[in-house]
Design a protein around this motif. Structure first.
Motif, PDB file in Angstrom:
ATOM      1  N   THR A   1     -17.292 -20.056   4.652  1.00  0.00           N
ATOM      2  CA  THR A   1     -17.141 -18.916   5.569  1.00  0.00           C
ATOM      3  C   THR A   1     -15.795 -18.240   5.350  1.00  0.00           C
ATOM      4  O   THR A   1     -15.714 -17.008   5.278  1.00  0.00           O
ATOM      5  N   VAL A   2     -14.741 -19.052   5.252  1.00  0.00           N
ATOM      6  CA  VAL A   2     -13.405 -18.502   5.010  1.00  0.00           C
ATOM      7  C   VAL A   2     -13.378 -17.748   3.690  1.00  0.00           C
ATOM      8  O   VAL A   2     -12.825 -16.644   3.594  1.00  0.00           O
ATOM      9  N   GLN A   3     -13.980 -18.314   2.647  1.00  0.00           N
ATOM     10  CA  GLN A   3     -13.981 -17.663   1.340  1.00  0.00           C
ATOM     11  C   GLN A   3     -14.687 -16.321   1.385  1.00  0.00           C
ATOM     12  O   GLN A   3     -14.227 -15.336   0.794  1.00  0.00           O
ATOM     13  N   ARG A   4     -15.805 -16.244   2.093  1.00  0.00           N
ATOM     14  CA  ARG A   4     -16.549 -14.985   2.175  1.00  0.00           C
ATOM     15  C   ARG A   4     -15.787 -13.938   2.981  1.00  0.00           C
ATOM     16  O   ARG A   4     -15.756 -12.756   2.616  1.00  0.00           O
ATOM     17  N   VAL A   5     -15.182 -14.372   4.083  1.00  0.00           N
ATOM     18  CA  VAL A   5     -14.388 -13.439   4.892  1.00  0.00           C
ATOM     19  C   VAL A   5     -13.194 -12.937   4.082  1.00  0.00           C
ATOM     20  O   VAL A   5     -12.866 -11.746   4.114  1.00  0.00           O
ATOM     21  N   MET A   6     -12.532 -13.839   3.346  1.00  0.00           N
ATOM     22  CA  MET A   6     -11.402 -13.438   2.507  1.00  0.00           C
ATOM     23  C   MET A   6     -11.844 -12.451   1.435  1.00  0.00           C
ATOM     24  O   MET A   6     -11.150 -11.465   1.154  1.00  0.00           O
ATOM     25  N   ALA A   7     -13.005 -12.707   0.819  1.00  0.00           N
ATOM     26  CA  ALA A   7     -13.511 -11.798  -0.202  1.00  0.00           C
ATOM     27  C   ALA A   7     -13.804 -10.422   0.400  1.00  0.00           C
ATOM     28  O   ALA A   7     -13.477  -9.385  -0.188  1.00  0.00           O
ATOM     29  N   PHE A   8     -14.414 -10.413   1.585  1.00  0.00           N
ATOM     30  CA  PHE A   8     -14.709  -9.150   2.261  1.00  0.00           C
ATOM     31  C   PHE A   8     -13.422  -8.425   2.630  1.00  0.00           C
ATOM     32  O   PHE A   8     -13.315  -7.193   2.487  1.00  0.00           O
ATOM     33  N   ALA A   9     -12.411  -9.177   3.090  1.00  0.00           N
ATOM     34  CA  ALA A   9     -11.117  -8.582   3.435  1.00  0.00           C
ATOM     35  C   ALA A   9     -10.474  -7.955   2.202  1.00  0.00           C
ATOM     36  O   ALA A   9      -9.873  -6.870   2.280  1.00  0.00           O
ATOM     37  N   LEU A  10     -10.599  -8.627   1.052  1.00  0.00           N
ATOM     38  CA  LEU A  10     -10.049  -8.070  -0.189  1.00  0.00           C
ATOM     39  C   LEU A  10     -10.753  -6.766  -0.556  1.00  0.00           C
ATOM     40  O   LEU A  10     -10.112  -5.807  -1.005  1.00  0.00           O
ATOM     41  N   LEU A  11     -12.064  -6.728  -0.392  1.00  0.00           N
ATOM     42  CA  LEU A  11     -12.810  -5.501  -0.714  1.00  0.00           C
ATOM     43  C   LEU A  11     -12.380  -4.347   0.194  1.00  0.00           C
ATOM     44  O   LEU A  11     -12.239  -3.207  -0.259  1.00  0.00           O
ATOM     45  N   ILE A  12     -12.164  -4.651   1.478  1.00  0.00           N
ATOM     46  CA  ILE A  12     -11.661  -3.617   2.399  1.00  0.00           C
ATOM     47  C   ILE A  12     -10.289  -3.134   1.941  1.00  0.00           C
ATOM     48  O   ILE A  12     -10.005  -1.932   1.913  1.00  0.00           O
ATOM     49  N   ALA A  13      -9.422  -4.086   1.583  1.00  0.00           N
ATOM     50  CA  ALA A  13      -8.072  -3.727   1.120  1.00  0.00           C
ATOM     51  C   ALA A  13      -8.134  -2.856  -0.138  1.00  0.00           C
ATOM     52  O   ALA A  13      -7.359  -1.905  -0.287  1.00  0.00           O
ATOM     53  N   ILE A  14      -9.063  -3.174  -1.033  1.00  0.00           N
ATOM     54  CA  ILE A  14      -9.207  -2.396  -2.274  1.00  0.00           C
ATOM     55  C   ILE A  14      -9.604  -0.961  -1.953  1.00  0.00           C
ATOM     56  O   ILE A  14      -9.038  -0.005  -2.505  1.00  0.00           O
TER      57      ILE A  14
ATOM     58  N   TRP B   1     -11.460  -8.955  -9.099  1.00  0.00           N
ATOM     59  CA  TRP B   1     -11.800 -10.225  -9.750  1.00  0.00           C
ATOM     60  C   TRP B   1     -11.725 -11.377  -8.749  1.00  0.00           C
ATOM     61  O   TRP B   1     -12.607 -12.242  -8.709  1.00  0.00           O
ATOM     62  N   THR B   2     -10.700 -11.384  -7.927  1.00  0.00           N
ATOM     63  CA  THR B   2     -10.520 -12.463  -6.956  1.00  0.00           C
ATOM     64  C   THR B   2     -11.625 -12.454  -5.910  1.00  0.00           C
ATOM     65  O   THR B   2     -12.148 -13.512  -5.528  1.00  0.00           O
ATOM     66  N   ALA B   3     -11.996 -11.265  -5.420  1.00  0.00           N
ATOM     67  CA  ALA B   3     -13.081 -11.164  -4.438  1.00  0.00           C
ATOM     68  C   ALA B   3     -14.380 -11.708  -5.026  1.00  0.00           C
ATOM     69  O   ALA B   3     -15.120 -12.447  -4.355  1.00  0.00           O
ATOM     70  N   PHE B   4     -14.665 -11.376  -6.282  1.00  0.00           N
ATOM     71  CA  PHE B   4     -15.866 -11.883  -6.950  1.00  0.00           C
ATOM     72  C   PHE B   4     -15.836 -13.407  -7.026  1.00  0.00           C
ATOM     73  O   PHE B   4     -16.833 -14.086  -6.733  1.00  0.00           O
ATOM     74  N   MET B   5     -14.684 -13.977  -7.408  1.00  0.00           N
ATOM     75  CA  MET B   5     -14.553 -15.425  -7.539  1.00  0.00           C
ATOM     76  C   MET B   5     -14.713 -16.123  -6.185  1.00  0.00           C
ATOM     77  O   MET B   5     -15.328 -17.187  -6.087  1.00  0.00           O
ATOM     78  N   LEU B   6     -14.169 -15.518  -5.122  1.00  0.00           N
ATOM     79  CA  LEU B   6     -14.296 -16.106  -3.793  1.00  0.00           C
ATOM     80  C   LEU B   6     -15.751 -16.123  -3.343  1.00  0.00           C
ATOM     81  O   LEU B   6     -16.247 -17.127  -2.807  1.00  0.00           O
ATOM     82  N   PHE B   7     -16.449 -14.994  -3.566  1.00  0.00           N
ATOM     83  CA  PHE B   7     -17.873 -14.946  -3.230  1.00  0.00           C
ATOM     84  C   PHE B   7     -18.653 -15.999  -4.022  1.00  0.00           C
ATOM     85  O   PHE B   7     -19.461 -16.745  -3.486  1.00  0.00           O
ATOM     86  N   ARG B   8     -18.392 -16.067  -5.312  1.00  0.00           N
ATOM     87  CA  ARG B   8     -19.100 -17.006  -6.173  1.00  0.00           C
ATOM     88  C   ARG B   8     -18.856 -18.453  -5.738  1.00  0.00           C
ATOM     89  O   ARG B   8     -19.793 -19.247  -5.620  1.00  0.00           O
ATOM     90  N   ASN B   9     -17.589 -18.776  -5.483  1.00  0.00           N
ATOM     91  CA  ASN B   9     -17.262 -20.144  -5.098  1.00  0.00           C
ATOM     92  C   ASN B   9     -17.858 -20.528  -3.749  1.00  0.00           C
ATOM     93  O   ASN B   9     -18.238 -21.682  -3.527  1.00  0.00           O
ATOM     94  N   SER B  10     -17.939 -19.545  -2.824  1.00  0.00           N
ATOM     95  CA  SER B  10     -18.480 -19.849  -1.501  1.00  0.00           C
ATOM     96  C   SER B  10     -19.944 -20.260  -1.582  1.00  0.00           C
ATOM     97  O   SER B  10     -20.404 -21.118  -0.822  1.00  0.00           O
ATOM     98  N   TYR B  11     -20.693 -19.653  -2.494  1.00  0.00           N
ATOM     99  CA  TYR B  11     -22.101 -19.998  -2.648  1.00  0.00           C
ATOM    100  C   TYR B  11     -22.290 -21.209  -3.568  1.00  0.00           C
ATOM    101  O   TYR B  11     -23.223 -21.987  -3.413  1.00  0.00           O
ATOM    102  N   LYS B  12     -21.373 -21.366  -4.510  1.00  0.00           N
ATOM    103  CA  LYS B  12     -21.445 -22.488  -5.434  1.00  0.00           C
ATOM    104  C   LYS B  12     -21.150 -23.806  -4.746  1.00  0.00           C
ATOM    105  O   LYS B  12     -21.796 -24.827  -5.014  1.00  0.00           O
ATOM    106  N   ASN B  13     -20.177 -23.793  -3.840  1.00  0.00           N
ATOM    107  CA  ASN B  13     -19.725 -25.031  -3.202  1.00  0.00           C
ATOM    108  C   ASN B  13     -20.573 -25.449  -2.015  1.00  0.00           C
ATOM    109  O   ASN B  13     -20.529 -26.596  -1.595  1.00  0.00           O
ATOM    110  N   ASN B  14     -21.318 -24.504  -1.448  1.00  0.00           N
ATOM    111  CA  ASN B  14     -22.118 -24.839  -0.267  1.00  0.00           C
ATOM    112  C   ASN B  14     -23.316 -23.914  -0.190  1.00  0.00           C
ATOM    113  O   ASN B  14     -23.175 -22.750   0.122  1.00  0.00           O
ATOM    114  N   ILE B  15     -24.496 -24.429  -0.478  1.00  0.00           N
ATOM    115  CA  ILE B  15     -25.690 -23.585  -0.471  1.00  0.00           C
ATOM    116  C   ILE B  15     -26.399 -23.649   0.877  1.00  0.00           C
ATOM    117  O   ILE B  15     -27.425 -23.017   1.078  1.00  0.00           O
TER     118      ILE B  15
END
Length: 298
Positions: free
Chosen positions: A135-148, A279-293
């Protein structure tokens, strides 16, 4: 005369908060055996460049998140937002001490908006305390996209650049809106979204020149971060390794950037940060789904 006294009181408050935060870190080192000197060199390098950019108004959360991801600096994704606020707290307070008197801003704008941001940070840490790592990883990724998006808007439109320098604050309903906005920013900072770019955009839309927004946004960050730090430390949501290096490198970065503040062209830095953040937002999204399905319930 009264305004000068109030600004001196604010500076004194910043110094006291800085010393209290430093004492908290020292206490954690000696009493809780926090490994704050581990990865000192890498932490100093990350702190220098991220807080250098922060002092220029670029922000530090996106760049630090990218650096942490690339170097595997922390090993628990749940601690990322709290660690960002904790490690940048002291450098940002040094920034605020530089800028609080550099540009004139009305105290009836500065104080209520900063107070609202601090209250938002207090509530924000309690909202996120039980979030799982994905959840934290997805929120962080979304926050990065907003910042971008905000960074791109700033680069393309340079909002507020033509606003008069004679406007030094918000009034009436615009001030009420600013207080509500900053309360939300305080909450979002505890989730990993930096406050600089959103506040610069907000002030520009309100007819205030972005240069006048600097004292407000830096004082906001300087009080939001230690407020968040004290809460997340109690909740054990901080990764301590490298903290000493981040603080030392960050303070040096602030001093260096302040020295060259008016002579640097930050456009190239902004483009680089946008690319790295994507790149970081993509990695955070990927890791969030990879680590917990499993389905994550917030």
């Amino acid at each position: 005369m009264t305004e000068t006294i109030v600004l001196r009181v604010i500076q004194l408050l910043l110094v006291i908060t800085l010393l209290a935060t430093l004492s908290l870190f020292i206490w954690q080192y000696f009493k809780a055996k926090a490994p704050i000197f581990k990865k000192f060199g890498l932490g100093a390098l990350i702190g220098f460049f991220t807080d250098f950019g922060d002092t220029l108004g670029i922000g530090s959360f996106a760049t630090t998140t990218a650096a942490f991801q690339a170097t595997h600096f922390i090993d628990d994704g749940r601690k990322l937002p709290g660690t960002l606020n904790t490690m940048h707290a002291i450098p940002v307070m040094v920034e605020a001490l530089f800028f609080i008197t550099a540009v004139k801003v009305e105290l009836m704008t500065l104080i209520p908006m900063t107070t609202a941001a601090v209250l938002g940070a207090y509530f924000g840490t309690h909202i996120t305390k039980n979030w799982h790592a994905p959840t934290v990883q997805r929120v962080m990724a979304f926050a990065l996209l907003i910042a971008i998006v905000i960074m791109v808007v700033r680069m393309v439109t340079t909002p507020g650049a033509n606003n008069a320098l004679s406007v030094h604050g918000l009034h009436g309903w615009w001030l009420v809106l600013g207080i509500a906005f900053n309360f939300g920013i305080g909450i979002l900072m505890t989730m990993g979204l930096g406050n600089y770019a959103p506040e610069l955009i907000f002030f520009s839309l309100m007819g205030v020149n972005p240069s006048i927004a600097f004292p407000v946004m830096m004082l906001d960050a300087a009080l939001i971060m230690p407020t968040t730090a004290w809460n997340v430390v109690k909740m054990k949501r901080v990764s301590w390794q490298g903290l000493a290096g981040m603080v030392v490198g960050g303070v040096l970065g602030v001093f260096m950037a302040a020295k060259f503040f008016t002579s640097l062209n930050v456009t190239l830095l902004q483009i680089l940060i946008i690319v790295v953040s994507l790149w970081t937002a993509f990695m955070l999204f990927r890791n969030s789904y990879k680590n917990n399905i499993k389905k994550i319930d917030i």
